[in-house]
Structures are given as C-alpha cells and as structure tokens.
Design a protein around this motif. Sequence first.
Motif, PDB file in Angstrom:
ATOM      1  N   ALA A 167      11.503   0.218  13.852  1.00 13.43           N
ATOM      2  CA  ALA A 167      10.062   1.009  13.512  1.00 13.43           C
ATOM      3  C   ALA A 167      10.317   1.324  11.941  1.00 13.43           C
ATOM      4  O   ALA A 167       9.361   1.200  11.268  1.00 13.43           O
ATOM      5  CB  ALA A 167       9.937   2.204  14.388  1.00 13.43           C
ATOM      6  N   VAL A 168      11.678   1.770  11.564  1.00 12.11           N
ATOM      7  CA  VAL A 168      11.754   2.142  10.350  1.00 12.11           C
ATOM      8  C   VAL A 168      11.439   1.083   9.220  1.00 12.11           C
ATOM      9  O   VAL A 168      10.666   0.945   8.352  1.00 12.11           O
ATOM     10  CB  VAL A 168      13.296   2.502  10.031  1.00 12.11           C
ATOM     11  N   ILE A 169      12.199  -0.124   9.660  1.00 10.02           N
ATOM     12  CA  ILE A 169      11.940  -1.552   8.719  1.00 10.02           C
ATOM     13  C   ILE A 169      10.510  -1.870   8.710  1.00 10.02           C
ATOM     14  O   ILE A 169      10.010  -2.208   7.555  1.00 10.02           O
ATOM     15  CB  ILE A 169      12.984  -2.583   9.260  1.00 10.02           C
ATOM     16  N   THR A 170       9.724  -1.955   9.651  1.00  9.08           N
ATOM     17  CA  THR A 170       8.575  -2.420   9.751  1.00  9.08           C
ATOM     18  C   THR A 170       7.699  -1.369   8.843  1.00  9.08           C
ATOM     19  O   THR A 170       6.679  -1.513   8.216  1.00  9.08           O
ATOM     20  CB  THR A 170       8.007  -2.677  11.109  1.00  9.08           C
ATOM     21  N   ALA A 171       8.037  -0.006   9.122  1.00 11.57           N
ATOM     22  CA  ALA A 171       7.250   1.170   8.255  1.00 11.57           C
ATOM     23  C   ALA A 171       7.468   1.113   6.766  1.00 11.57           C
ATOM     24  O   ALA A 171       6.617   1.167   6.161  1.00 11.57           O
ATOM     25  CB  ALA A 171       7.684   2.297   8.940  1.00 11.57           C
ATOM     26  N   ILE A 172       8.633   0.834   6.468  1.00 17.94           N
ATOM     27  CA  ILE A 172       8.882   0.373   5.117  1.00 17.94           C
ATOM     28  C   ILE A 172       8.034  -0.662   4.492  1.00 17.94           C
ATOM     29  O   ILE A 172       7.546  -0.722   3.568  1.00 17.94           O
ATOM     30  CB  ILE A 172      10.345   0.513   4.637  1.00 17.94           C
ATOM     31  N   LEU A 173       8.218  -1.864   5.373  1.00 20.40           N
ATOM     32  CA  LEU A 173       7.224  -2.982   4.862  1.00 20.40           C
ATOM     33  C   LEU A 173       5.986  -2.720   4.967  1.00 20.40           C
ATOM     34  O   LEU A 173       5.255  -3.312   3.918  1.00 20.40           O
ATOM     35  CB  LEU A 173       7.684  -4.010   6.110  1.00 20.40           C
ATOM     36  N   TYR A 174       5.462  -1.933   5.702  1.00 21.14           N
ATOM     37  CA  TYR A 174       4.084  -1.549   5.557  1.00 21.14           C
ATOM     38  C   TYR A 174       3.665  -0.743   4.265  1.00 21.14           C
ATOM     39  O   TYR A 174       2.732  -1.219   3.539  1.00 21.14           O
ATOM     40  CB  TYR A 174       3.615  -0.406   6.748  1.00 21.14           C
ATOM     41  N   LEU A 175       4.338   0.241   4.027  1.00 18.99           N
ATOM     42  CA  LEU A 175       4.403   0.947   2.768  1.00 18.99           C
ATOM     43  C   LEU A 175       4.404   0.010   1.485  1.00 18.99           C
ATOM     44  O   LEU A 175       3.563   0.135   0.387  1.00 18.99           O
ATOM     45  CB  LEU A 175       4.854   2.111   2.479  1.00 18.99           C
ATOM     46  N   VAL A 176       5.185  -0.757   1.460  1.00 24.60           N
ATOM     47  CA  VAL A 176       5.675  -1.594   0.398  1.00 24.60           C
ATOM     48  C   VAL A 176       4.399  -2.810   0.137  1.00 24.60           C
ATOM     49  O   VAL A 176       3.826  -2.801  -0.997  1.00 24.60           O
ATOM     50  CB  VAL A 176       6.807  -2.472   0.499  1.00 24.60           C
TER      51      VAL A 176
END
Length: 189
Positions: free
Chosen positions: A10-19
């Motif tokens: 969830a953290v990795i995909t959330a960072i990917l979302y924001l970037v």
Amino acid sequence: MLNLIPEIIAVITAILYLVLAAKEDIKCWYAAIISSSIYFFIMLNAGLLMEAILQIFYITMAIYGWNQWNKVSNEECVIRIKKWKKIKHVYAISLIVILAIISGEILEKYTNAVFPFLDAFTTFGAIITTYMVAKKIIENWIYWFVIDLISIYLFFSRELYLTSLLFFIYLIIIIFGYQSWNKKLEEYS
C-alpha cells in the motif's frame, strides 16, 4: 511480518500515485486504486473507521479522476491546472470543519472509533482535496500538506509506522508537486 506485507504494498503504490500525480501522469489513478483497496482493510483493522470509508471514496475518485484526465483526445477537454478564488477556499475549509465536527460527534457517541474528530477532519479534508486533484486545482498541494501532517500523528498513534513514514515522504513530494504544477500554471499565463 504477514501483516506488514499489505502495508508495504500500500505504501509503495501510494508513493507511486503521488509521484505520478505530480507529473500529471494519468497512471497515477491506477496506483491510487491499488493502494486504497489495500488501505481499506488496514484502516478498518486499525479502528480508523472514517479513514476506511475514505478509501472507498478514493477508489471512486480515482475512477473519476482517470475519466477527467483521460479527456485529452479533444483539445478543448484538456484539464489545465488552475487556482481557486479565496471564497472557494473559505467554503471548502468551512465545509471540512463543519462535517468533521458533526461526524466526530457521531463517531464519539455511537462507535468505538479512535480519535473521531481527527479521523473525521483528515477524512473530509481528503475528500475535498481529492476532488481538487481531479480538477487540477493547484492549492490541493497545500491542503494535502496540512492533512498529511495531521495524519502522521494519527497513524503513528495506531502503530502504523510505515504509513506514518509514507505521509512524511508525502510532505516532501508535496513540495515538489506544488512546484511542478506552479511552473506549468505560470506557463499557461
């Protein structure tokens, strides 16, 4: 460790979302759907009921955002970064505070929700701000900064340490996202 794996994803995909959102890349919405789907269960398990419900909203808004950003085939439909007038911010912030107070009271009285007022404030703030992202309102980055700063405390207190770290990383990405969108906004002028 098994409980940590979903949070890591969830953290990795959330960072990917924001970037990707900072780069105005439509693929950000796919990452949002994945992250929010996983976070729904994480927040429910942590007793943050409003945050869990917020994840359902995020999934819905990711579909909406993808649809809005996908209208690039017709040059007139391209959504450009824009600013809101101050009165819209007064309305938005007032709405967030009023809804947070009402929801916080209900949660405090009828549920065992943890931090009902903070949970409601960050949830309704995120709802308004997610709408702002979908419409490419530049001030969304400022709203996110405030919401994410509060969220760090909220998640840390629930021992969601990776999620707290995620929101700290968000604060850094938000600065770059704002600068990127601001540069593009100035190019339109």
